[in-house]
Design a protein around this motif. Structure first.
Motif, PDB file in Angstrom:
ATOM      1  N   GLY A   1       0.849  -1.187   0.000  1.00 37.57           N
ATOM      2  CA  GLY A   1       0.000   0.000   0.000  1.00 37.57           C
ATOM      3  C   GLY A   1       0.887   1.239   0.000  1.00 37.57           C
ATOM      4  N   ARG A   2       0.421   2.289   0.639  1.00 41.24           N
ATOM      5  CA  ARG A   2       1.174   3.547   0.604  1.00 41.24           C
ATOM      6  C   ARG A   2       2.545   3.385   1.253  1.00 41.24           C
ATOM      7  N   ILE A   3       2.580   2.727   2.421  1.00 42.76           N
ATOM      8  CA  ILE A   3       3.866   2.576   3.103  1.00 42.76           C
ATOM      9  C   ILE A   3       4.727   1.542   2.371  1.00 42.76           C
ATOM     10  N   GLY A   4       4.134   0.405   2.035  1.00 43.61           N
ATOM     11  CA  GLY A   4       4.905  -0.644   1.373  1.00 43.61           C
ATOM     12  C   GLY A   4       5.560  -0.146   0.088  1.00 43.61           C
TER      13      GLY A   4
ATOM     14  N   THR B   1       4.037  -9.225  -1.664  1.00 43.93           N
ATOM     15  CA  THR B   1       2.699  -9.765  -1.856  1.00 43.93           C
ATOM     16  C   THR B   1       1.695  -8.721  -1.367  1.00 43.93           C
ATOM     17  N   ASP B   2       0.548  -8.723  -1.953  1.00 48.39           N
ATOM     18  CA  ASP B   2      -0.567  -7.859  -1.541  1.00 48.39           C
ATOM     19  C   ASP B   2      -1.798  -8.511  -2.123  1.00 48.39           C
ATOM     20  N   ARG B   3      -2.964  -8.239  -1.561  1.00 48.12           N
ATOM     21  CA  ARG B   3      -4.129  -8.869  -2.175  1.00 48.12           C
ATOM     22  C   ARG B   3      -4.521  -8.197  -3.488  1.00 48.12           C
TER      23      ARG B   3
ATOM     24  N   ASN C   1       8.712  -4.841  11.314  1.00 48.72           N
ATOM     25  CA  ASN C   1       7.247  -4.748  11.319  1.00 48.72           C
ATOM     26  C   ASN C   1       6.787  -3.454  11.996  1.00 48.72           C
ATOM     27  N   PRO C   2       6.670  -2.387  11.211  1.00 49.64           N
ATOM     28  CA  PRO C   2       6.162  -1.141  11.792  1.00 49.64           C
ATOM     29  C   PRO C   2       4.650  -1.022  11.633  1.00 49.64           C
ATOM     30  N   ALA C   3       3.973  -2.136  11.256  1.00 50.61           N
ATOM     31  CA  ALA C   3       2.531  -2.050  10.977  1.00 50.61           C
ATOM     32  C   ALA C   3       1.740  -2.196  12.274  1.00 50.61           C
TER      33      ALA C   3
ATOM     34  N   GLY D   1      10.481  -3.673  15.389  1.00 49.92           N
ATOM     35  CA  GLY D   1       9.097  -3.272  15.195  1.00 49.92           C
ATOM     36  C   GLY D   1       8.911  -1.942  15.870  1.00 49.92           C
ATOM     37  N   ASP D   2       7.710  -1.441  15.724  1.00 48.96           N
ATOM     38  CA  ASP D   2       7.421  -0.121  16.276  1.00 48.96           C
ATOM     39  C   ASP D   2       6.125  -0.184  17.063  1.00 48.96           C
ATOM     40  N   VAL D   3       5.304  -1.166  16.717  1.00 53.12           N
ATOM     41  CA  VAL D   3       3.967  -1.210  17.302  1.00 53.12           C
ATOM     42  C   VAL D   3       3.853  -2.464  18.167  1.00 53.12           C
TER      43      VAL D   3
ATOM     44  N   THR E   1       6.843   5.139  17.536  1.00 51.47           N
ATOM     45  CA  THR E   1       7.214   6.528  17.257  1.00 51.47           C
ATOM     46  C   THR E   1       7.287   6.824  15.756  1.00 51.47           C
ATOM     47  N   SER E   2       7.273   5.780  14.925  1.00 50.57           N
ATOM     48  CA  SER E   2       7.627   6.019  13.520  1.00 50.57           C
ATOM     49  C   SER E   2       6.686   7.006  12.835  1.00 50.57           C
ATOM     50  N   GLY E   3       5.419   6.952  13.192  1.00 51.36           N
ATOM     51  CA  GLY E   3       4.463   7.827  12.511  1.00 51.36           C
ATOM     52  C   GLY E   3       4.198   9.122  13.253  1.00 51.36           C
ATOM     53  N   THR E   4       4.903   9.343  14.345  1.00 54.78           N
ATOM     54  CA  THR E   4       4.608  10.567  15.110  1.00 54.78           C
ATOM     55  C   THR E   4       5.849  11.439  15.274  1.00 54.78           C
TER      56      THR E   4
ATOM     57  N   HIS F   1     -10.918  -0.628   0.513  1.00 56.05           N
ATOM     58  CA  HIS F   1      -9.748  -1.169  -0.189  1.00 56.05           C
ATOM     59  C   HIS F   1      -8.857  -1.976   0.752  1.00 56.05           C
ATOM     60  N   SER F   2      -8.594  -1.430   1.943  1.00 54.36           N
ATOM     61  CA  SER F   2      -7.526  -1.992   2.777  1.00 54.36           C
ATOM     62  C   SER F   2      -8.015  -2.806   3.966  1.00 54.36           C
ATOM     63  N   TYR F   3      -9.234  -2.585   4.449  1.00 55.37           N
ATOM     64  CA  TYR F   3      -9.681  -3.253   5.665  1.00 55.37           C
ATOM     65  C   TYR F   3     -10.721  -4.344   5.428  1.00 55.37           C
TER      66      TYR F   3
ATOM     67  N   GLN G   1      -6.340  -3.721  -9.283  1.00 49.86           N
ATOM     68  CA  GLN G   1      -4.931  -3.409  -9.100  1.00 49.86           C
ATOM     69  C   GLN G   1      -4.780  -2.403  -7.975  1.00 49.86           C
ATOM     70  N   ASN G   2      -3.586  -2.437  -7.376  1.00 47.63           N
ATOM     71  CA  ASN G   2      -3.327  -1.596  -6.221  1.00 47.63           C
ATOM     72  C   ASN G   2      -2.910  -0.204  -6.661  1.00 47.63           C
ATOM     73  N   ASN G   3      -3.891   0.539  -7.157  1.00 48.08           N
ATOM     74  CA  ASN G   3      -3.580   1.883  -7.635  1.00 48.08           C
ATOM     75  C   ASN G   3      -3.902   2.957  -6.626  1.00 48.08           C
TER      76      ASN G   3
HETATM   77  P1  NAD Z   1      -2.703   1.384   2.882  1.00 48.54           P
HETATM   78  O1  NAD Z   1      -4.150   1.301   3.136  1.00 48.54           O
HETATM   79  O2  NAD Z   1      -2.201   2.333   1.864  1.00 48.54           O
HETATM   80  O3  NAD Z   1      -2.118  -0.067   2.487  1.00 48.54           O
HETATM   81  C1  NAD Z   1      -2.505  -1.248   3.091  1.00 48.54           C
HETATM   82  C2  NAD Z   1      -2.237  -2.385   2.101  1.00 48.54           C
HETATM   83  O4  NAD Z   1      -2.421  -3.626   2.771  1.00 48.54           O
HETATM   84  C3  NAD Z   1      -3.194  -2.361   0.912  1.00 48.54           C
HETATM   85  O5  NAD Z   1      -2.449  -2.384  -0.288  1.00 48.54           O
HETATM   86  C4  NAD Z   1      -4.009  -3.653   1.087  1.00 48.54           C
HETATM   87  O6  NAD Z   1      -4.381  -4.235  -0.141  1.00 48.54           O
HETATM   88  C5  NAD Z   1      -3.008  -4.528   1.843  1.00 48.54           C
HETATM   89  N1  NAD Z   1      -3.629  -5.627   2.583  1.00 48.54           N
HETATM   90  C6  NAD Z   1      -4.653  -5.556   3.474  1.00 48.54           C
HETATM   91  N2  NAD Z   1      -4.927  -6.785   3.947  1.00 48.54           N
HETATM   92  C7  NAD Z   1      -4.069  -7.644   3.347  1.00 48.54           C
HETATM   93  C8  NAD Z   1      -3.867  -9.052   3.413  1.00 48.54           C
HETATM   94  N3  NAD Z   1      -4.623  -9.814   4.217  1.00 48.54           N
HETATM   95  N4  NAD Z   1      -2.904  -9.615   2.641  1.00 48.54           N
HETATM   96  C9  NAD Z   1      -2.142  -8.838   1.815  1.00 48.54           C
HETATM   97  N5  NAD Z   1      -2.280  -7.497   1.716  1.00 48.54           N
HETATM   98  C10 NAD Z   1      -3.228  -6.906   2.476  1.00 48.54           C
HETATM   99  O7  NAD Z   1      -2.062   1.679   4.311  1.00 48.54           O
HETATM  100  P2  NAD Z   1      -0.618   2.260   4.666  1.00 48.54           P
HETATM  101  O8  NAD Z   1      -0.670   3.729   4.767  1.00 48.54           O
HETATM  102  O9  NAD Z   1       0.383   1.637   3.767  1.00 48.54           O
HETATM  103  O10 NAD Z   1      -0.495   1.696   6.153  1.00 48.54           O
HETATM  104  C11 NAD Z   1      -0.467   0.297   6.385  1.00 48.54           C
HETATM  105  C12 NAD Z   1      -0.587   0.020   7.864  1.00 48.54           C
HETATM  106  O11 NAD Z   1       0.584   0.510   8.527  1.00 48.54           O
HETATM  107  C13 NAD Z   1      -1.753   0.749   8.557  1.00 48.54           C
HETATM  108  O12 NAD Z   1      -2.962   0.039   8.443  1.00 48.54           O
HETATM  109  C14 NAD Z   1      -1.276   0.811   9.991  1.00 48.54           C
HETATM  110  O13 NAD Z   1      -1.683  -0.340  10.690  1.00 48.54           O
HETATM  111  C15 NAD Z   1       0.250   0.816   9.870  1.00 48.54           C
HETATM  112  N6  NAD Z   1       0.811   2.151  10.207  1.00 48.54           N
HETATM  113  C16 NAD Z   1       1.701   2.233  11.242  1.00 48.54           C
HETATM  114  C17 NAD Z   1       2.198   3.474  11.587  1.00 48.54           C
HETATM  115  C18 NAD Z   1       3.208   3.639  12.703  1.00 48.54           C
HETATM  116  O14 NAD Z   1       3.340   4.730  13.222  1.00 48.54           O
HETATM  117  N7  NAD Z   1       3.940   2.611  13.062  1.00 48.54           N
HETATM  118  C19 NAD Z   1       1.793   4.634  10.908  1.00 48.54           C
HETATM  119  C20 NAD Z   1       0.939   4.484   9.815  1.00 48.54           C
HETATM  120  C21 NAD Z   1       0.424   3.253   9.485  1.00 48.54           C
END
Ligand code: NAD
Length: 396
Positions: A201-204, A221-223, A282-284, A308-310, A334-337, A380-382, A393-395
């Motif tokens: 997604g945006r971060i990846g 990989t992404d869905r 893993n900062p997710a 990791g961060d979270v 702290t990564s996002g703040t 899209h993402s949740y 596609q992941n646009n």
């Molecule tokens: P985003 O919505 O742009 O991207 C999320 C991606 O995950 C999408 O491309 C979606 O298709 C994919 N996805 C969802 N479920 C999936 C699955 N089961 N298998 C494969 N792919 C899957 O979000 P983003 O901005 O890239 O942020 C991603 C996550 O990062 C957020 O949801 C949040 O949990 C985490 N985050 C953490 C911080 C931090 O401070 N550490 C800050 C921002 C976001």
């Protein structure tokens, strides 16, 4: 007039405001893909100042009160006697940040009879029970893209910190030592390594774009599959599943939201299929990993490092094993703040509130759930989706 309950992390122990290291932050006007940064009508704060703590108040208090709203700002969020729990029953709007999440469980949502809007000042709304929000028709919004680049930068830092084994080398320097052999016995170059990105997604994608110049071999990989020209530009190999992805990589970075599908994915079975000595960054969300499986894999040497961060929950207890497990480079969410990120998500929160009070639609990219279903970024993402479809596609 609305009652707005804002949950923020405590002020610095040395008091508010801190002494700032810099006077200003660079002005960013656009995110990749031409998305504009938050654009409220006005802001009441100086970008680059500490806004995410109670006294910073996301720069919202004066404006909201001047409009006649009631504002409660607290960091006291856990337990029946907390300020959050006591103020919740008549709150119309709840705002919190993932770094210090106000957990809105189904029970709490049940108690919050007036609640109409929940705003994540940042990205990641898993601290709100989205099913319960949907059942009640509550709108959940987050400030999409506000700190995606902040997290991508942190990811690149943590990859390098682990692979080069920075923490130990710095400790030796700080403690007055000079044993170079000790310092480098686990230190490698990232160049040439195979990096797998879980969720593009945006971060990846920002991580892919930042790591590509290091001369790594990238896969993901992404869905939703990325466009072919994007894959070609970064020489990306696509895998259908995380199980396929992790078999042949040296570094895994994790950027999926925490959902029913991703909770506990990094478990003993999956870790055992990775090459010995792999690293995970893993900062997710902490709960995407099985806490104890990560500890076991580090202790056995199956993993060479975890950063990791979270954590789960937050704040993490003092005896959380990730604080002391071997070869970790954890940070305390702290990564996002960063001060830079705070300026954007504070402005985005104000934009959401301005639109809400004006009765205008919220930006689709800010929406997670609305009117009883997943919308915008939430859809899209949740939302649970079938796995890869060539048409989608992941646009985003
Ligand atoms: P985003 O919505 O742009 O991207 C999320 C991606 O995950 C999408 O491309 C979606 O298709 C994919 N996805 C969802 N479920 C999936 C699955 N089961 N298998 C494969 N792919 C899957 O979000 P983003 O901005 O890239 O942020 C991603 C996550 O990062 C957020 O949801 C949040 O949990 C985490 N985050 C953490 C911080 C931090 O401070 N550490 C800050 C921002 C976001």
């Amino acid at each position: 007039m609305a009652k707005i309950l804002i949950v923020l992390y405590p002020d610095p122990v040395t008091g508010y405001p801190p002494v700032y290291a810099r006077e200003t932050i660079p002005e960013i006007t656009e995110y990749p893909g031409g998305v504009t940064v938050p654009s409220p009508k006005a802001i009441d704060f100086v970008p680059g100042q500490l806004l995410g703590s109670v006294s910073g108040g996301l720069g919202l208090k004066n404006w909201l009160e001047s409009e006649g709203h009631t504002v409660v700002i607290t960091s006291d969020k856990e337990g029946a006697d907390s300020v959050f729990e006591k103020e919740l029953p008549d709150a119309d709007i709840v705002i919190s940040q993932p770094f210090w999440p106000a957990y809105l469980t189904a029970e709490r949502i049940e108690k919050a009879k007036n609640l109409q809007l929940v705003v994540t000042a940042g990205i990641g709304s898993d601290h709100t029970d989205l099913n319960a929000a949907n059942e009640r028709g509550i709108t959940v919004a987050e400030v999409t893209y506000s700190n995606s680049i902040s997290v991508a930068e942190h990811t690149v830092m943590q990859v390098l910190v682990l692979v080069r084994d920075f923490v130990k080398q710095h400790q030796i320097a700080a403690e007055g030592g000079w044993n170079i052999a000790d310092a480098v016995e686990r230190s490698y170059d990232l160049e040439g390594m195979r990096v797998g990105v879980f969720a593009a997604g945006r971060i990846g994608r920002a991580v892919i774009e930042r790591l590509a110049p290091f001369g790594v071999r990238l896969s993901y990989t992404d869905r939703f599959r990325l466009p072919q020209e994007y894959e070609e530009k970064y020489n990306l190999t696509f895998h259908e599943s995380i199980e396929d992805l992790v078999k042949e990589i040296d570094v895994l970075t994790v950027h999926a939201p925490l959902t029913e599908e991703t909770r506990g994915l990094l478990n003993d079975e999956l870790l055992a299929t990775m090459p010995r000595g792999a690293y995970i960054v893993n900062p997710a969300r902490g709960a995407i990993a099985d806490r104890d499986a990560i500890v076991r894999a580090l202790e056995s040497g199956q993993l060479a490092g975890y950063a990791g961060d979270v954590w789960d929950p937050q704040p993490a207890p003092a005896d959380h094993p990730w604080r002391t497990m071997p070869h970790n480079a954890m940070t305390t969410h702290t990564s996002g703040t960063s001060l830079s990120g705070q300026a954007r998500y504070a402005a985005g929160t104000r934009e959401v509130l301005e639109d809400w009070f004006a009765g205008s639609p919220l930006r689709p990219e800010y929406l997670i759930v609305e009117g009883g279903s997943y919308r915008g970024t939430g859809a899209h993402s949740y939302a649970q989706q079938p796995t890869h479809s060539d048409e989608q596609q992941n646009n985003q």
